[in-house]
Design a protein around this motif. Sequence first.
Motif, PDB file in Angstrom:
ATOM      1  N   ASP A  77       0.753  -1.233  -0.182  1.00 55.54           N
ATOM      2  CA  ASP A  77       0.065   0.050   0.007  1.00 55.54           C
ATOM      3  C   ASP A  77       0.874   1.251   0.043  1.00 55.54           C
ATOM      4  N   GLU A  78       1.794   1.176   0.813  1.00 58.83           N
ATOM      5  CA  GLU A  78       2.796   2.530   0.890  1.00 58.83           C
ATOM      6  C   GLU A  78       3.675   2.512  -0.587  1.00 58.83           C
ATOM      7  N   ILE A  79       3.954   1.475  -1.095  1.00 59.92           N
ATOM      8  CA  ILE A  79       4.447   1.559  -2.369  1.00 59.92           C
ATOM      9  C   ILE A  79       3.505   2.261  -3.561  1.00 59.92           C
ATOM     10  N   VAL A  80       2.548   1.485  -3.651  1.00 59.10           N
ATOM     11  CA  VAL A  80       1.411   2.414  -4.343  1.00 59.10           C
ATOM     12  C   VAL A  80       1.071   3.726  -4.053  1.00 59.10           C
ATOM     13  N   LEU A  81       1.099   4.233  -2.816  1.00 63.78           N
ATOM     14  CA  LEU A  81       1.152   5.638  -2.467  1.00 63.78           C
ATOM     15  C   LEU A  81       2.382   6.353  -2.928  1.00 63.78           C
ATOM     16  N   ARG A  82       3.680   6.029  -2.886  1.00 64.85           N
ATOM     17  CA  ARG A  82       4.614   6.756  -3.669  1.00 64.85           C
ATOM     18  C   ARG A  82       4.684   6.792  -4.956  1.00 64.85           C
ATOM     19  N   ILE A  83       4.017   5.782  -5.708  1.00 62.15           N
ATOM     20  CA  ILE A  83       4.161   5.853  -6.914  1.00 62.15           C
ATOM     21  C   ILE A  83       2.835   6.731  -7.642  1.00 62.15           C
ATOM     22  N   ARG A  84       1.936   6.589  -7.134  1.00 61.10           N
ATOM     23  CA  ARG A  84       0.707   7.243  -7.501  1.00 61.10           C
ATOM     24  C   ARG A  84       0.644   8.772  -7.136  1.00 61.10           C
ATOM     25  N   SER A  85       1.624   9.114  -6.076  1.00 61.78           N
ATOM     26  CA  SER A  85       2.008  10.574  -5.828  1.00 61.78           C
ATOM     27  C   SER A  85       2.902  11.008  -6.675  1.00 61.78           C
ATOM     28  N   ALA A  86       3.798  10.216  -6.911  1.00 64.56           N
ATOM     29  CA  ALA A  86       4.877  10.914  -8.000  1.00 64.56           C
ATOM     30  C   ALA A  86       4.295  11.176  -9.537  1.00 64.56           C
ATOM     31  N   TRP A  87       2.997  10.439  -9.914  1.00 59.46           N
ATOM     32  CA  TRP A  87       2.248  10.761 -10.696  1.00 59.46           C
ATOM     33  C   TRP A  87       1.336  11.837 -10.692  1.00 59.46           C
ATOM     34  N   GLY A  88       1.011  12.303  -9.590  1.00 61.34           N
ATOM     35  CA  GLY A  88       0.524  13.406  -9.446  1.00 61.34           C
ATOM     36  C   GLY A  88      -1.317  12.818  -9.082  1.00 61.34           C
ATOM     37  N   TYR A  89      -1.294  11.566  -8.832  1.00 58.40           N
ATOM     38  CA  TYR A  89      -2.743  11.049  -8.580  1.00 58.40           C
ATOM     39  C   TYR A  89      -3.093  11.199  -7.267  1.00 58.40           C
ATOM     40  N   GLU A  90      -4.511  11.667  -6.878  1.00 59.63           N
ATOM     41  CA  GLU A  90      -4.800  11.824  -5.481  1.00 59.63           C
ATOM     42  C   GLU A  90      -5.357  10.530  -5.034  1.00 59.63           C
ATOM     43  N   ARG A  91      -5.673   9.420  -5.721  1.00 55.30           N
ATOM     44  CA  ARG A  91      -5.848   8.351  -5.151  1.00 55.30           C
ATOM     45  C   ARG A  91      -5.560   7.205  -6.414  1.00 55.30           C
ATOM     46  N   ALA A  92      -5.756   5.888  -5.943  1.00 54.54           N
ATOM     47  CA  ALA A  92      -5.351   4.844  -6.916  1.00 54.54           C
ATOM     48  C   ALA A  92      -6.375   3.672  -6.842  1.00 54.54           C
ATOM     49  N   GLY A  93      -6.981   3.306  -7.870  1.00 55.40           N
ATOM     50  CA  GLY A  93      -7.914   2.215  -7.956  1.00 55.40           C
ATOM     51  C   GLY A  93      -7.337   1.033  -7.900  1.00 55.40           C
ATOM     52  N   ASN A  94      -8.429  -0.035  -7.987  1.00 58.93           N
ATOM     53  CA  ASN A  94      -7.794  -1.396  -8.016  1.00 58.93           C
ATOM     54  C   ASN A  94      -6.798  -1.739  -9.104  1.00 58.93           C
ATOM     55  N   ARG A  95      -7.203  -1.139 -10.312  1.00 58.50           N
ATOM     56  CA  ARG A  95      -6.219  -1.359 -11.260  1.00 58.50           C
ATOM     57  C   ARG A  95      -4.886  -0.845 -11.339  1.00 58.50           C
ATOM     58  N   ILE A  96      -4.661   0.241 -10.562  1.00 63.98           N
ATOM     59  CA  ILE A  96      -3.441   0.761 -10.425  1.00 63.98           C
ATOM     60  C   ILE A  96      -2.728  -0.182  -9.250  1.00 63.98           C
ATOM     61  N   HIS A  97      -3.495  -0.627  -8.223  1.00 57.59           N
ATOM     62  CA  HIS A  97      -2.779  -1.368  -7.163  1.00 57.59           C
ATOM     63  C   HIS A  97      -2.499  -2.650  -7.530  1.00 57.59           C
ATOM     64  N   THR A  98      -3.222  -3.307  -8.469  1.00 53.88           N
ATOM     65  CA  THR A  98      -2.783  -4.588  -8.917  1.00 53.88           C
ATOM     66  C   THR A  98      -1.690  -4.289  -9.784  1.00 53.88           C
ATOM     67  N   LEU A  99      -1.601  -3.357 -10.578  1.00 54.13           N
ATOM     68  CA  LEU A  99      -0.447  -3.285 -11.591  1.00 54.13           C
ATOM     69  C   LEU A  99       0.875  -3.184 -10.719  1.00 54.13           C
ATOM     70  N   VAL A 100       0.913  -2.306  -9.436  1.00 55.79           N
ATOM     71  CA  VAL A 100       2.104  -2.048  -8.601  1.00 55.79           C
ATOM     72  C   VAL A 100       2.340  -3.407  -8.056  1.00 55.79           C
ATOM     73  N   GLU A 101       1.302  -3.909  -7.686  1.00 55.33           N
ATOM     74  CA  GLU A 101       1.569  -5.364  -7.260  1.00 55.33           C
ATOM     75  C   GLU A 101       2.361  -6.409  -7.836  1.00 55.33           C
ATOM     76  N   LYS A 102       1.986  -6.440  -9.204  1.00 55.33           N
ATOM     77  CA  LYS A 102       2.335  -7.485 -10.259  1.00 55.33           C
ATOM     78  C   LYS A 102       4.001  -6.781 -10.393  1.00 55.33           C
TER      79      LYS A 102
END
Length: 223
Positions: A77-102
């Motif tokens: 979850d924290e890795i997702v937060l770092r990456i989506r913040s770097a992209w300027g996203y305020e939140r990350a949906g299941n699609r992005i979470h799954t992508l980071v997990e893979k």
Amino acid sequence: HVRTGGGPSASDRPARETGRGAPEVGRIEEKEPDAPLYQFASLEVPPYRQELHSLTPGQLIRYVLSVLEVEAPINIDEIVLRIRSAWGYERAGNRIHTLVEKAARLAIARTDYAIEEGFIINRRVQPKPRRRDDSTLPSLRKPENLPPQEIRAAIVVVVERHLGVQREEVASAVARLLGFKSTSAQLKAVIDAQLRKLLKSGVVTNTDDIVQRASNANQGTPL
């Protein structure tokens, strides 16, 4: 690249002489030396970048590794937060979470990282306690987001520093080392759970309610 929430930690400064000789076993000082401040990975992404969800796990692995190199042990979850913040996203949906997990699973397959107890760790590096202050992200101050490996490392630091600690004082001393000004019931429960693991594995012992480093344990003993 690394970001921190402040300047040099108190652990980098000379200890104040007390004139009282060796510390008394089981006694905790009011002011504990600080652990190093938690460091954040700072991700550099191209100014004209693809949408995050359009990337493949293979394209994203470099960013996952950039976070792990600085912040492991850390959860997904924290890795997702770092990456989506770097992209300027305020939140990350299941699609992005799954992508980071893979991407994280790819990183683990190709490197010395592994998932243990719900956190990604570097198998070649012993975890060390890190201080979380008011500049730290709120999510990192949630008891459930404290890596158990780091909590165990903090317990060992506290116990070794004082040559032994009264069991009832372990949780509050560890909480202070990790940057918490108070010890909530949830935080105490999380720390106590890791203390029980260390007792069971023989890394520390409990005699007459004094927790000490086991005499046969060494710096290389896995936590």
